[in-house]
Design a protein around this motif. Structure first.
Motif, PDB file in Angstrom:
ATOM      1  N   MET A  11       0.844  -1.194   0.000  1.00 20.20           N
ATOM      2  CA  MET A  11       0.000   0.000   0.000  1.00 20.20           C
ATOM      3  C   MET A  11       0.882   1.247   0.000  1.00 20.20           C
ATOM      4  SD  MET A  11      -3.197   0.977   2.568  1.00 20.20           S
ATOM      5  CE  MET A  11      -4.075  -0.546   2.218  1.00 20.20           C
ATOM      6  N   ILE A  12       0.498   2.206  -0.827  1.00 21.82           N
ATOM      7  CA  ILE A  12       1.213   3.486  -0.923  1.00 21.82           C
ATOM      8  C   ILE A  12       0.196   4.591  -0.673  1.00 21.82           C
ATOM      9  CG2 ILE A  12       2.560   5.024  -2.409  1.00 21.82           C
ATOM     10  CD1 ILE A  12       3.189   2.485  -4.128  1.00 21.82           C
ATOM     11  N   GLY A  13       0.459   5.427   0.309  1.00 23.47           N
ATOM     12  CA  GLY A  13      -0.464   6.513   0.635  1.00 23.47           C
ATOM     13  C   GLY A  13       0.122   7.863   0.290  1.00 23.47           C
ATOM     14  N   GLY A  14      -0.705   8.729  -0.243  1.00 18.64           N
ATOM     15  CA  GLY A  14      -0.266  10.082  -0.581  1.00 18.64           C
ATOM     16  C   GLY A  14      -1.106  11.135   0.094  1.00 18.64           C
ATOM     17  N   PRO A  25      -5.525   5.939  11.163  1.00 22.84           N
ATOM     18  CA  PRO A  25      -5.071   5.749   9.779  1.00 22.84           C
ATOM     19  C   PRO A  25      -3.949   6.715   9.422  1.00 22.84           C
ATOM     20  CG  PRO A  25      -7.470   6.000   9.896  1.00 22.84           C
ATOM     21  CD  PRO A  25      -6.931   6.384  11.226  1.00 22.84           C
ATOM     22  N   ALA A  26      -3.040   6.260   8.596  1.00 20.31           N
ATOM     23  CA  ALA A  26      -1.990   7.138   8.087  1.00 20.31           C
ATOM     24  C   ALA A  26      -2.482   7.943   6.889  1.00 20.31           C
ATOM     25  CB  ALA A  26      -0.758   6.319   7.695  1.00 20.31           C
ATOM     26  N   TYR A  84      -0.116  -3.682   8.445  1.00 19.70           N
ATOM     27  CA  TYR A  84       0.934  -3.217   9.361  1.00 19.70           C
ATOM     28  C   TYR A  84       1.337  -4.330  10.325  1.00 19.70           C
ATOM     29  CZ  TYR A  84       3.281  -0.187  12.784  1.00 19.70           C
ATOM     30  OH  TYR A  84       4.202   0.391  13.622  1.00 19.70           O
ATOM     31  N   HIS A  85       0.357  -5.038  10.887  1.00 18.05           N
ATOM     32  CA  HIS A  85       0.647  -6.040  11.911  1.00 18.05           C
ATOM     33  C   HIS A  85       0.962  -7.419  11.345  1.00 18.05           C
ATOM     34  CE1 HIS A  85      -0.101  -3.741  15.580  1.00 18.05           C
ATOM     35  NE2 HIS A  85      -1.078  -3.139  14.946  1.00 18.05           N
ATOM     36  N   GLU A  86       0.359  -7.774  10.208  1.00 20.83           N
ATOM     37  CA  GLU A  86       0.521  -9.135   9.700  1.00 20.83           C
ATOM     38  C   GLU A  86       1.565  -9.248   8.595  1.00 20.83           C
ATOM     39  OE1 GLU A  86      -3.238 -10.832   8.645  1.00 20.83           O
ATOM     40  OE2 GLU A  86      -4.170 -10.346  10.576  1.00 20.83           O
ATOM     41  N   VAL A  87       1.702  -8.232   7.779  1.00 18.66           N
ATOM     42  CA  VAL A  87       2.696  -8.264   6.706  1.00 18.66           C
ATOM     43  C   VAL A  87       3.958  -7.515   7.126  1.00 18.66           C
ATOM     44  CG1 VAL A  87       3.165  -7.775   4.265  1.00 18.66           C
ATOM     45  CG2 VAL A  87       0.854  -8.413   4.996  1.00 18.66           C
ATOM     46  N   GLY A  88       3.766  -6.401   7.831  1.00 19.60           N
ATOM     47  CA  GLY A  88       4.918  -5.671   8.341  1.00 19.60           C
ATOM     48  C   GLY A  88       4.908  -4.197   7.981  1.00 19.60           C
ATOM     49  N   HIS A  89       5.581  -3.422   8.818  1.00 17.63           N
ATOM     50  CA  HIS A  89       5.716  -1.975   8.644  1.00 17.63           C
ATOM     51  C   HIS A  89       6.164  -1.611   7.244  1.00 17.63           C
ATOM     52  CE1 HIS A  89       8.163   1.687   8.725  1.00 17.63           C
ATOM     53  NE2 HIS A  89       7.411   2.115   9.735  1.00 17.63           N
ATOM     54  N   ASP A  90       7.108  -2.379   6.707  1.00 12.46           N
ATOM     55  CA  ASP A  90       7.701  -2.044   5.415  1.00 12.46           C
ATOM     56  C   ASP A  90       6.797  -2.353   4.227  1.00 12.46           C
ATOM     57  OD1 ASP A  90       9.948  -1.133   6.697  1.00 12.46           O
ATOM     58  OD2 ASP A  90      11.055  -3.007   6.478  1.00 12.46           O
ATOM     59  N   SER A  91       5.613  -2.908   4.492  1.00  8.47           N
ATOM     60  CA  SER A  91       4.681  -3.174   3.394  1.00  8.47           C
ATOM     61  C   SER A  91       3.849  -1.942   3.039  1.00  8.47           C
ATOM     62  CB  SER A  91       3.756  -4.339   3.740  1.00  8.47           C
ATOM     63  OG  SER A  91       2.850  -3.990   4.777  1.00  8.47           O
ATOM     64  N   LEU A  92       4.003  -0.879   3.830  1.00 10.67           N
ATOM     65  CA  LEU A  92       3.290   0.368   3.577  1.00 10.67           C
ATOM     66  C   LEU A  92       4.280   1.521   3.533  1.00 10.67           C
ATOM     67  CD1 LEU A  92       1.628  -1.196   6.219  1.00 10.67           C
ATOM     68  CD2 LEU A  92      -0.166   0.182   5.175  1.00 10.67           C
TER      69      LEU A  92
END
Length: 246
Positions: free
Chosen positions: A123-126, A153-154, A186-194
Protein backbone atom coordinates in the motif's frame (compact mmCIF):
# COMPACT_ATOMS: atom_id res chain seq x y z
CA UNK A 1 14.59 0.70 -15.93
CA UNK A 2 11.99 -1.87 -14.82
CA UNK A 3 8.69 -2.00 -16.64
CA UNK A 4 6.03 0.21 -15.09
CA UNK A 5 3.34 -1.78 -13.25
CA UNK A 6 -0.26 -2.07 -14.35
CA UNK A 7 -2.54 0.36 -12.54
CA UNK A 8 -6.30 -0.10 -12.49
CA UNK A 9 -8.24 3.01 -11.54
CA UNK A 10 -11.70 2.27 -10.17
CA UNK A 11 -14.53 4.78 -9.81
CA UNK A 12 -17.44 3.68 -7.62
CA UNK A 13 -20.45 5.92 -8.14
CA UNK A 14 -24.17 6.31 -7.53
CA UNK A 15 -26.30 9.22 -8.75
CA UNK A 16 -23.24 11.37 -9.40
CA UNK A 17 -24.25 12.89 -12.73
CA UNK A 18 -23.15 16.36 -11.64
CA UNK A 19 -19.54 15.35 -10.94
CA UNK A 20 -18.71 12.01 -12.56
CA UNK A 21 -17.62 13.40 -15.92
CA UNK A 22 -14.78 15.49 -14.50
CA UNK A 23 -13.54 12.35 -12.74
CA UNK A 24 -13.69 10.26 -15.92
CA UNK A 25 -11.86 12.90 -17.94
CA UNK A 26 -9.19 13.19 -15.24
CA UNK A 27 -8.46 9.47 -15.54
CA UNK A 28 -8.52 9.32 -19.33
CA UNK A 29 -6.10 12.26 -19.52
CA UNK A 30 -3.44 10.37 -17.53
CA UNK A 31 -0.21 9.93 -19.47
CA UNK A 32 0.55 6.47 -18.17
CA UNK A 33 1.22 3.55 -20.54
CA UNK A 34 -0.26 0.66 -18.51
CA UNK A 35 -3.63 1.66 -17.11
CA UNK A 36 -7.07 0.08 -16.96
CA UNK A 37 -10.17 2.00 -15.94
CA UNK A 38 -13.26 0.46 -14.34
CA UNK A 39 -16.48 2.26 -13.39
CA UNK A 40 -18.70 0.46 -10.88
CA UNK A 41 -22.12 2.08 -10.61
CA UNK A 42 -24.67 1.27 -7.93
CA UNK A 43 -27.84 1.41 -10.05
CA UNK A 44 -27.97 5.16 -10.52
CA UNK A 45 -31.39 6.63 -11.27
CA UNK A 46 -30.15 9.98 -12.58
CA UNK A 47 -28.16 10.51 -15.80
CA UNK A 48 -24.89 9.08 -14.46
CA UNK A 49 -25.05 6.07 -16.77
CA UNK A 50 -25.78 8.25 -19.80
CA UNK A 51 -22.49 10.02 -19.12
CA UNK A 52 -20.60 6.77 -18.53
CA UNK A 53 -21.89 5.30 -21.79
CA UNK A 54 -20.48 8.26 -23.74
CA UNK A 55 -17.01 7.03 -22.76
CA UNK A 56 -17.74 3.34 -23.31
CA UNK A 57 -14.97 2.73 -25.85
CA UNK A 58 -12.34 4.33 -23.61
CA UNK A 59 -13.21 2.31 -20.52
CA UNK A 60 -11.81 -1.11 -19.74
CA UNK A 61 -15.07 -2.14 -18.10
CA UNK A 62 -18.19 -0.67 -16.54
CA UNK A 63 -21.26 -2.08 -14.87
CA UNK A 64 -24.33 -1.00 -12.93
CA UNK A 65 -25.60 -3.35 -10.26
CA UNK A 66 -26.88 -3.35 -6.66
CA UNK A 67 -24.34 -3.56 -3.85
CA UNK A 68 -24.20 -3.62 -0.08
CA UNK A 69 -22.42 -0.31 0.30
CA UNK A 70 -19.33 1.38 -1.06
CA UNK A 71 -16.79 -1.12 0.27
CA UNK A 72 -18.78 -4.04 -1.14
CA UNK A 73 -18.72 -2.34 -4.56
CA UNK A 74 -14.99 -1.76 -4.18
CA UNK A 75 -14.40 -5.43 -3.35
CA UNK A 76 -16.34 -6.49 -6.42
CA UNK A 77 -14.49 -4.05 -8.62
CA UNK A 78 -11.12 -5.24 -7.28
CA UNK A 79 -12.07 -8.83 -8.10
CA UNK A 80 -13.08 -7.80 -11.62
CA UNK A 81 -9.76 -5.93 -12.07
CA UNK A 82 -7.86 -9.13 -11.37
CA UNK A 83 -10.14 -11.12 -13.68
CA UNK A 84 -9.69 -8.66 -16.55
CA UNK A 85 -5.91 -8.38 -16.21
CA UNK A 86 -5.34 -12.06 -15.56
CA UNK A 87 -3.03 -11.18 -12.66
CA UNK A 88 -3.19 -9.81 -9.13
CA UNK A 89 0.24 -8.17 -9.59
CA UNK A 90 -1.27 -4.77 -10.25
CA UNK A 91 -2.04 -1.63 -8.27
CA UNK A 92 -5.57 -0.36 -7.64
CA UNK A 93 -6.58 3.23 -7.07
CA UNK A 94 -10.15 4.12 -6.05
CA UNK A 95 -11.00 7.54 -7.48
CA UNK A 96 -14.42 8.54 -6.18
CA UNK A 97 -16.87 10.43 -8.37
CA UNK A 98 -16.19 14.12 -7.85
CA UNK A 99 -12.48 13.60 -7.14
CA UNK A 100 -9.75 13.98 -9.74
CA UNK A 101 -6.02 13.60 -10.25
CA UNK A 102 -3.91 16.75 -9.68
CA UNK A 103 -2.39 16.59 -13.18
CA UNK A 104 -2.07 14.27 -16.16
CA UNK A 105 1.34 12.86 -15.17
CA UNK A 106 0.70 12.02 -11.53
CA UNK A 107 0.63 8.22 -12.03
CA UNK A 108 3.82 8.28 -14.10
CA UNK A 109 5.48 10.51 -11.51
CA UNK A 110 4.64 8.22 -8.60
CA UNK A 111 5.50 4.90 -10.18
CA UNK A 112 8.79 6.18 -11.54
CA UNK A 113 10.07 6.95 -8.04
CA UNK A 114 13.26 4.94 -7.55
CA UNK A 115 12.80 4.81 -3.78
CA UNK A 116 9.61 2.74 -4.04
CA UNK A 117 10.33 -0.98 -3.72
CA UNK A 118 7.15 -2.14 -5.44
CA UNK A 119 7.96 -5.82 -4.89
CA UNK A 120 7.74 -5.49 -1.10
CA UNK A 121 5.07 -2.79 -0.86
CA UNK A 122 1.35 -3.51 -0.55
CA UNK A 123 0.00 0.00 0.00
CA UNK A 124 1.21 3.49 -0.92
CA UNK A 125 -0.46 6.51 0.63
CA UNK A 126 -0.27 10.08 -0.58
CA UNK A 127 -1.54 13.49 0.34
CA UNK A 128 -4.84 15.14 -0.57
CA UNK A 129 -5.50 18.57 -2.04
CA UNK A 130 -8.82 19.62 -0.51
CA UNK A 131 -10.76 22.33 -2.34
CA UNK A 132 -12.86 24.72 -0.31
CA UNK A 133 -16.40 25.50 -1.48
CA UNK A 134 -17.23 28.45 -3.73
CA UNK A 135 -13.73 28.66 -5.16
CA UNK A 136 -12.20 29.87 -1.89
CA UNK A 137 -8.91 28.07 -2.47
CA UNK A 138 -7.55 24.74 -1.28
CA UNK A 139 -5.33 23.20 1.36
CA UNK A 140 -2.87 20.31 1.28
CA UNK A 141 -3.37 17.50 3.76
CA UNK A 142 -0.30 15.28 3.95
CA UNK A 143 -0.32 11.59 4.78
CA UNK A 144 0.80 10.75 8.30
CA UNK A 145 3.84 8.58 9.12
CA UNK A 146 3.25 4.84 8.87
CA UNK A 147 3.93 4.34 12.58
CA UNK A 148 0.65 6.07 13.53
CA UNK A 149 -1.34 3.10 12.17
CA UNK A 150 -1.70 1.31 15.54
CA UNK A 151 -3.54 4.46 16.71
CA UNK A 152 -5.20 5.90 13.58
CA UNK A 153 -5.07 5.75 9.78
CA UNK A 154 -1.99 7.14 8.09
CA UNK A 155 -4.03 8.09 5.01
CA UNK A 156 -7.47 7.53 3.51
CA UNK A 157 -8.51 5.03 0.87
CA UNK A 158 -9.15 7.89 -1.55
CA UNK A 159 -5.44 8.71 -1.60
CA UNK A 160 -3.95 5.23 -1.55
CA UNK A 161 -2.65 2.75 -4.08
CA UNK A 162 -3.35 -0.85 -3.02
CA UNK A 163 -1.82 -4.02 -4.42
CA UNK A 164 -4.64 -6.06 -5.90
CA UNK A 165 -3.57 -9.27 -4.15
CA UNK A 166 -4.35 -7.76 -0.71
CA UNK A 167 -7.29 -5.53 -1.63
CA UNK A 168 -10.16 -6.99 0.35
CA UNK A 169 -12.20 -4.68 2.58
CA UNK A 170 -13.83 -6.03 5.74
CA UNK A 171 -17.54 -5.24 5.43
CA UNK A 172 -17.95 -5.40 9.22
CA UNK A 173 -16.60 -1.82 9.16
CA UNK A 174 -18.94 0.22 6.91
CA UNK A 175 -16.93 3.45 7.41
CA UNK A 176 -13.54 2.19 8.58
CA UNK A 177 -12.76 -0.77 6.33
CA UNK A 178 -9.80 1.04 4.76
CA UNK A 179 -8.27 1.54 8.21
CA UNK A 180 -8.88 -2.13 9.00
CA UNK A 181 -6.87 -3.05 5.90
CA UNK A 182 -4.01 -0.70 6.84
CA UNK A 183 -3.99 -2.11 10.37
CA UNK A 184 -3.95 -5.70 9.11
CA UNK A 185 -1.07 -5.07 6.71
CA UNK A 186 0.93 -3.22 9.36
CA UNK A 187 0.65 -6.04 11.91
CA UNK A 188 0.52 -9.14 9.70
CA UNK A 189 2.70 -8.26 6.71
CA UNK A 190 4.92 -5.67 8.34
CA UNK A 191 5.72 -1.97 8.64
CA UNK A 192 7.70 -2.04 5.42
CA UNK A 193 4.68 -3.17 3.39
CA UNK A 194 3.29 0.37 3.58
CA UNK A 195 4.81 3.72 2.72
CA UNK A 196 3.77 7.33 2.23
CA UNK A 197 4.75 9.90 -0.37
CA UNK A 198 4.80 13.62 0.34
CA UNK A 199 2.73 14.87 -2.57
CA UNK A 200 -0.95 15.23 -3.45
CA UNK A 201 -2.25 12.23 -5.38
CA UNK A 202 -5.88 13.33 -5.51
CA UNK A 203 -7.92 16.54 -5.48
CA UNK A 204 -11.26 16.39 -3.68
CA UNK A 205 -13.85 18.79 -2.27
CA UNK A 206 -13.54 19.78 1.37
CA UNK A 207 -16.03 17.78 3.43
CA UNK A 208 -18.76 19.80 5.10
CA UNK A 209 -18.22 20.24 8.86
CA UNK A 210 -21.67 18.86 9.74
CA UNK A 211 -21.00 15.67 7.77
CA UNK A 212 -17.69 15.18 9.58
CA UNK A 213 -19.32 15.57 12.99
CA UNK A 214 -22.19 13.24 12.08
CA UNK A 215 -19.84 10.35 11.32
CA UNK A 216 -17.16 11.09 13.89
CA UNK A 217 -18.51 8.93 16.72
CA UNK A 218 -19.36 6.01 14.41
CA UNK A 219 -15.91 6.06 12.84
CA UNK A 220 -14.23 6.24 16.26
CA UNK A 221 -16.16 3.15 17.34
CA UNK A 222 -15.07 1.25 14.25
CA UNK A 223 -11.44 2.25 14.75
CA UNK A 224 -11.59 0.97 18.32
CA UNK A 225 -13.05 -2.26 17.01
CA UNK A 226 -10.11 -2.65 14.63
CA UNK A 227 -7.60 -1.88 17.41
CA UNK A 228 -9.22 -4.34 19.83
CA UNK A 229 -7.01 -7.02 18.25
CA UNK A 230 -4.16 -5.55 20.33
CA UNK A 231 -5.68 -4.26 23.56
CA UNK A 232 -3.56 -1.83 25.62
CA UNK A 233 -4.20 0.56 28.48
CA UNK A 234 -4.52 3.34 25.93
CA UNK A 235 -7.18 1.36 24.09
CA UNK A 236 -9.12 0.81 27.36
CA UNK A 237 -8.99 4.54 28.12
CA UNK A 238 -10.12 5.50 24.62
CA UNK A 239 -12.86 2.90 24.65
CA UNK A 240 -14.38 4.13 27.93
CA UNK A 241 -14.07 7.72 26.76
CA UNK A 242 -15.93 6.85 23.54
CA UNK A 243 -18.48 4.60 25.28
CA UNK A 244 -19.45 6.81 28.20
CA UNK A 245 -18.36 10.38 27.43
CA UNK A 246 -19.45 10.58 23.80
Amino acid sequence: MAELPLITVITVCHNDADVVEQTIRSVLEQQYPRMNYIIWDGCSTDTTLDIVKRYDEQLTYWTSEPNNGTYDAMNRAAKKAIELAGTDKQWLFFLYAGDRFPHEKVLAQIFSMERLNLDSLRMIGGGVQKEKPNGEGSRFEAAKPIDVIPLEPAFGVASSFIRADVCQFDLDYPLGADYALQYQLYHEVGHDSLTVIDMPVVVMPEEERDARLLNQRIVKGEYLGVQSQHISWRWVKEYFKWRFLG
